[in-house]
Each structure stands twice: as structure tokens, then as C-alpha cells.
Design a protein around this motif. Structure first.
Motif, mmCIF file in Angstrom:
data_model
loop_
_atom_site.group_PDB
_atom_site.id
_atom_site.type_symbol
_atom_site.label_atom_id
_atom_site.label_comp_id
_atom_site.label_asym_id
_atom_site.label_seq_id
_atom_site.Cartn_x
_atom_site.Cartn_y
_atom_site.Cartn_z
ATOM 1 N N ALA A 164 41.841 43.519 51.406
ATOM 2 C CA ALA A 164 41.622 42.159 50.901
ATOM 3 C C ALA A 164 40.444 42.113 49.941
ATOM 4 O O ALA A 164 40.500 41.449 48.900
ATOM 5 C CB ALA A 164 41.387 41.204 52.073
ATOM 6 N N ALA A 165 39.356 42.811 50.269
ATOM 7 C CA ALA A 165 38.169 42.784 49.418
ATOM 8 C C ALA A 165 38.447 43.377 48.037
ATOM 9 O O ALA A 165 37.877 42.930 47.035
ATOM 10 C CB ALA A 165 37.022 43.539 50.095
ATOM 11 N N CYS A 166 39.320 44.370 47.984
ATOM 12 C CA CYS A 166 39.623 45.014 46.701
ATOM 13 C C CYS A 166 40.555 44.162 45.840
ATOM 14 O O CYS A 166 40.334 44.020 44.630
ATOM 15 C CB CYS A 166 40.252 46.385 46.943
ATOM 16 N N TRP A 167 41.602 43.611 46.439
ATOM 17 C CA TRP A 167 42.655 42.969 45.661
ATOM 18 C C TRP A 167 42.545 41.452 45.551
ATOM 19 O O TRP A 167 43.029 40.863 44.590
ATOM 20 C CB TRP A 167 44.031 43.317 46.249
ATOM 21 N N MET A 168 41.919 40.800 46.529
ATOM 22 C CA MET A 168 41.925 39.342 46.547
ATOM 23 C C MET A 168 41.208 38.714 45.347
ATOM 24 O O MET A 168 41.708 37.716 44.784
ATOM 25 C CB MET A 168 41.323 38.827 47.855
ATOM 26 N N PRO A 169 40.035 39.228 44.912
ATOM 27 C CA PRO A 169 39.381 38.596 43.749
ATOM 28 C C PRO A 169 40.255 38.573 42.506
ATOM 29 O O PRO A 169 40.365 37.532 41.841
ATOM 30 C CB PRO A 169 38.130 39.465 43.545
ATOM 31 N N PHE A 170 40.890 39.699 42.188
ATOM 32 C CA PHE A 170 41.750 39.741 40.996
ATOM 33 C C PHE A 170 42.984 38.867 41.172
ATOM 34 O O PHE A 170 43.425 38.203 40.223
ATOM 35 C CB PHE A 170 42.172 41.182 40.707
ATOM 36 N N THR A 171 43.548 38.843 42.386
ATOM 37 C CA THR A 171 44.734 38.033 42.635
ATOM 38 C C THR A 171 44.452 36.550 42.420
ATOM 39 O O THR A 171 45.204 35.853 41.722
ATOM 40 C CB THR A 171 45.230 38.259 44.074
ATOM 41 N N VAL A 172 43.370 36.067 42.996
ATOM 42 C CA VAL A 172 43.022 34.650 42.862
ATOM 43 C C VAL A 172 42.649 34.328 41.417
ATOM 44 O O VAL A 172 43.071 33.305 40.859
ATOM 45 C CB VAL A 172 41.869 34.292 43.816
ATOM 46 N N TYR A 173 41.871 35.208 40.793
ATOM 47 C CA TYR A 173 41.439 34.956 39.406
ATOM 48 C C TYR A 173 42.622 34.916 38.455
ATOM 49 O O TYR A 173 42.684 34.057 37.558
ATOM 50 C CB TYR A 173 40.446 36.029 38.980
ATOM 51 N N SER A 174 43.575 35.826 38.635
ATOM 52 C CA SER A 174 44.730 35.856 37.724
ATOM 53 C C SER A 174 45.623 34.631 37.882
ATOM 54 O O SER A 174 46.370 34.291 36.966
ATOM 55 C CB SER A 174 45.549 37.128 37.974
ATOM 56 N N LEU A 175 45.535 33.956 39.022
ATOM 57 C CA LEU A 175 46.312 32.736 39.221
ATOM 58 C C LEU A 175 45.696 31.533 38.520
ATOM 59 O O LEU A 175 46.412 30.647 38.042
ATOM 60 C CB LEU A 175 46.454 32.437 40.719
ATOM 61 N N ILE A 176 44.367 31.491 38.454
ATOM 62 C CA ILE A 176 43.696 30.304 37.913
ATOM 63 C C ILE A 176 43.257 30.479 36.464
ATOM 64 O O ILE A 176 42.955 29.490 35.796
ATOM 65 C CB ILE A 176 42.468 29.940 38.772
ATOM 66 N N ALA A 177 43.242 31.702 35.956
ATOM 67 C CA ALA A 177 42.732 31.954 34.601
ATOM 68 C C ALA A 177 43.877 32.281 33.646
ATOM 69 O O ALA A 177 45.013 32.519 34.055
ATOM 70 C CB ALA A 177 41.720 33.089 34.623
ATOM 71 N N ASP A 178 43.553 32.279 32.353
ATOM 72 C CA ASP A 178 44.514 32.692 31.333
ATOM 73 C C ASP A 178 43.781 33.491 30.257
ATOM 74 O O ASP A 178 42.621 33.870 30.428
ATOM 75 C CB ASP A 178 45.242 31.490 30.735
ATOM 76 N N TYR A 179 44.470 33.729 29.143
ATOM 77 C CA TYR A 179 43.924 34.608 28.104
ATOM 78 C C TYR A 179 42.678 34.048 27.431
ATOM 79 O O TYR A 179 41.946 34.780 26.754
ATOM 80 C CB TYR A 179 45.001 34.895 27.052
ATOM 81 N N THR A 180 42.402 32.753 27.590
ATOM 82 C CA THR A 180 41.226 32.155 26.946
ATOM 83 C C THR A 180 39.937 32.459 27.703
ATOM 84 O O THR A 180 38.849 32.258 27.163
ATOM 85 C CB THR A 180 41.402 30.630 26.843
ATOM 86 N N TYR A 181 40.022 32.945 28.927
ATOM 87 C CA TYR A 181 38.841 33.251 29.727
ATOM 88 C C TYR A 181 38.188 34.526 29.187
ATOM 89 O O TYR A 181 38.854 35.394 28.641
ATOM 90 C CB TYR A 181 39.199 33.426 31.189
ATOM 91 N N PRO A 182 36.877 34.669 29.366
ATOM 92 C CA PRO A 182 36.187 35.882 28.880
ATOM 93 C C PRO A 182 36.748 37.137 29.533
ATOM 94 O O PRO A 182 36.980 37.146 30.756
ATOM 95 C CB PRO A 182 34.728 35.645 29.294
ATOM 96 N N PRO A 183 36.957 38.198 28.763
ATOM 97 C CA PRO A 183 37.474 39.452 29.339
ATOM 98 C C PRO A 183 36.571 40.035 30.417
ATOM 99 O O PRO A 183 37.038 40.778 31.280
ATOM 100 C CB PRO A 183 37.563 40.380 28.123
ATOM 101 N N LEU A 184 35.289 39.693 30.377
ATOM 102 C CA LEU A 184 34.355 40.214 31.372
ATOM 103 C C LEU A 184 34.813 39.881 32.786
ATOM 104 O O LEU A 184 34.730 40.719 33.698
ATOM 105 C CB LEU A 184 32.955 39.634 31.125
ATOM 106 N N TYR A 185 35.318 38.662 32.990
ATOM 107 C CA TYR A 185 35.760 38.249 34.317
ATOM 108 C C TYR A 185 36.978 39.063 34.768
ATOM 109 O O TYR A 185 37.115 39.400 35.951
ATOM 110 C CB TYR A 185 36.098 36.763 34.328
ATOM 111 N N THR A 186 37.853 39.367 33.822
ATOM 112 C CA THR A 186 39.031 40.165 34.161
ATOM 113 C C THR A 186 38.624 41.563 34.604
ATOM 114 O O THR A 186 39.101 42.063 35.635
ATOM 115 C CB THR A 186 39.974 40.257 32.952
ATOM 116 N N TYR A 187 37.735 42.187 33.827
ATOM 117 C CA TYR A 187 37.280 43.530 34.192
ATOM 118 C C TYR A 187 36.544 43.520 35.529
ATOM 119 O O TYR A 187 36.720 44.427 36.357
ATOM 120 C CB TYR A 187 36.362 44.085 33.109
#
Length: 318
Positions: A245-268
């Protein structure tokens, strides 16, 4: 005249510094981190795949699923390295689609393999008397075919046209995946995580019930080593699920609420920890296994230490 030359020189220096500061980085440091993670993942899991492949004794359903997990993580690591290579050397949309498809398929197979291992562990405890039957082997092969087939379909989506190269407004936080594509992957992960959580809760109940029955039969006290190892087994299950959960949950939740306009830093920042799950998987599922430990010692030094050969299996090895 000399003062004019000094002014001109200073102006040129300032202009050059300004131009350098405005130039984009030739290589994104985050991409280097992902490539390094991919290299480590590939090397680590290649060792597990090699050991299971070369050892005929490791053909039980449990080892087939561990091998599936290691193969998926191996391909994911290679996908990260190839994506880095194609992004900075080929700079081709087709190559990008292929590498992203490989990464999606591999990480999907990795998560599905984790679910399959959880199901196998539950069945091995719930149907302890009939677990080592031909029906179990057939069920394992069916799970492997389904999980790799579904993963391949998910990986082919970007290649077959489900991408945002033609319409950037539909892009997700991971280009060229569309927002709908990443949403399906994220929701699927949440459902799989919920199922794994339920299965691990049932596993804990079975382990505790068995421990209680053994304690009643042998008149053990709560402080005996058996109860200690049982608690270790439950703690191990909590660590496995918590790490996942600790590894995958942050990216899973972020990818649901964010889109391409968000800073790439958050994606990385959320994607890198997700890749670390493939680094941790061999440690949790392969290197802790006594039979695989013996095979590794045989491959590395041609012998098995007595401490490894004589170690008894305990509930903490669940």
C-alpha cells in the motif's frame, strides 16, 4: 575604450548565463532515478527467475507464482530502462508507446501476481489437506494465463490507439496514457487491494485459530515460542500489505485526481516509490523462502550453510 570592452564582456557573460539558465536540462534527474531503479529491479528479479528456472524442485504452484511475480518485475525493470533510452536517444512516438505499453503490462502483471500469491496462500491454509492436488496445479495455471492475458491487453491499449498523442487535453499524469486509461488502472488497483486486504484478514484468522488449537492440545501458555512465532507471522502479513500500500497508494490516488496540467514533479514523486515495490518483492516473497535460499546458495557458492538447511518453517514464513 577599455571600459567599453569590459562592459561588453560583462554583458556577454551575463547573456550567456541567462541563456544557460533558460535551457532545459538535457537529462531529467528523475528519469535517471527511474532508470537506476529499473536496472536494480531487472538485476534482482533476473536472479530469482534464473534460480527458479534452473531448479526442477521449484515447480510447486507457490514457486510458479513467485516466478511469475519475478518475471513481471524483471520486465518492468527492463521497460523503465528502455523507456529512458528511447526518450533520450530515439525520441520517437512509436518507441514511447511501445515502452509505456511494456511498463503498463509488466506492472499490471506484477500486481496481479501479488493477488494470485495471496489467493494461493489463503487456499493452502483453508484447504490444507487437499492443497497439493492436481486441481490446485490446474487452478494455478489458469490464474497465470488469466493474469498475463489481462496484463497484455492493458499494455496493448496505448499501442493500439488508446493514447493522447493526437489530443493532449485527454492526457493523464503519465503521457501518453489517457485520463480514462489511468483511471481504469487506478480503480482496478484499489479493487485488487481491497480483495488482498480481505484475504489477508482471513489468513490471519486461520493462523490464529490454528495456533489456538495447537495451544489447547499442548497446554501452551501465551508466552511460549509458538505464540511468539504466530504473532510474527501476523506481523509479517501486516508488513507485506503495508509495504504494498505504501508503494502504490500515493501514485494511485494522485493519478485519479490529477491530469497533465499538474507539475511533473508530483508525478515523479509518487511514481518512483511505486517502482520500489518491485525492488522489495524479491526480498519479501523469494529471498525469505527457505527452498529458494538453498537454491541461491547452491548457485552462488555450491553449498548450503547448515543454518539454512536445518531451519524449520514457522508461521512467520507465511
Amino acid at each position: 575604450h577599455n571600459s567599453n570592452i569590459k562592459v561588453n564582456v560583462c554583458s556577454c557573460i551575463m547573456c550567456s548565463h541567462r541563456l544557460l539558465s533558460e535551457l532545459p536540462l538535457l537529462v531529467n534527474p528523475w528519469d535517471i532515478v527511474l532508470c537506476s531503479s529499473g536496472t536494480l529491479i531487472a538485476c534482482e528479479n533476473a536472479l530469482v527467475v534464473l534460480v527458479i528456472w534452473q531448479n526442477p524442485a521449484l515447480r510447486a504452484p507457490m514457486f510458479l507464482l513467485i516466478g511469475s511475480l519475478a518475471l513481471a518485475d524483471l520486465l518492468a525493470g527492463l521497460g523503465l530502462v528502455l523507456h529512458f533510452t528511447c526518450a533520450y536517444l530515439l525520441r520517437s512516438d512509436s518507441a514511447q508507446l511501445l515502452t509505456v505499453g511494456l511498463v503498463v503490462a509488466s506492472f499490471s502483471a506484477s500486481v496481479f501476481s501479488l493477488l494470485a500469491i495471496t489467493i494461493d496462500r489463503y487456499l493452502s491454509l483453508y484447504y490444507a489437506l487437499t492443497y497439493n492436488s492436481e486441481r490446485t496445479a490446474a487452478f494455478t495455471y489458469t490464474m497465470l494465463v488469466l493474469l498475463w492475458g489481462l496484463s497484455l491487453c492493458l499494455g496493448l491499449l496505448p499501442v493500439t490507439g488508446v493514447n493522447c498523442l493526437a489530443e493532449e487535453a485527454t492526457c493523464s499524469v503519465v503521457r501518453p496514457l489517457t485520463k480514462n486509461n489511468i483511471a481504469v488502472l487506478s480503480v482496478s488497483f484499489l479493487l485488487l487491494f481491497g480483495l488482498m486486504l480481505q484475504l489477508y484478514v482471513q489468513i490471519c484468522k486461520i493462523v490464529m485459530r490454528h495456533a489456538h488449537q495447537i495451544a489447547l492440545q499442548h497446554h501452551f501458555l501465551a508466552a511460549t515460542p509458538h505464540y511468539v512465532t504466530t504473532r510474527k507471522g501476523v506481523s509479517t502479513l501486516a508488513i507485506i500489505l503495508g509495504t504494498f500500500a505504501a508503494c502504490w497508494m500515493p501514485f494511485t490516488v494522485y493519478s485519479l485526481i490529477a491530469d497533465y496540467t499538474y507539475p511533473p514533479l508530483y508525478t515523479y514523486a509518487t511514481l518512483v516509490p511505486a517502482t520500489y515495490n518491485s525492488v522489495i518483492n524479491p526480498v519479501i516473497y523469494a529471498f525469505r523462502n527457505q527452498e529458494i535460499q538453498k537454491a541461491l546458495w547452491l548457485v552462488c557458492c555450491g553449498c548450503v550453510p547448515a543454518s539454512v538447511a536445518q531451519r524449520a518453517r514457522t508461521p512467520s514464513d507465511v
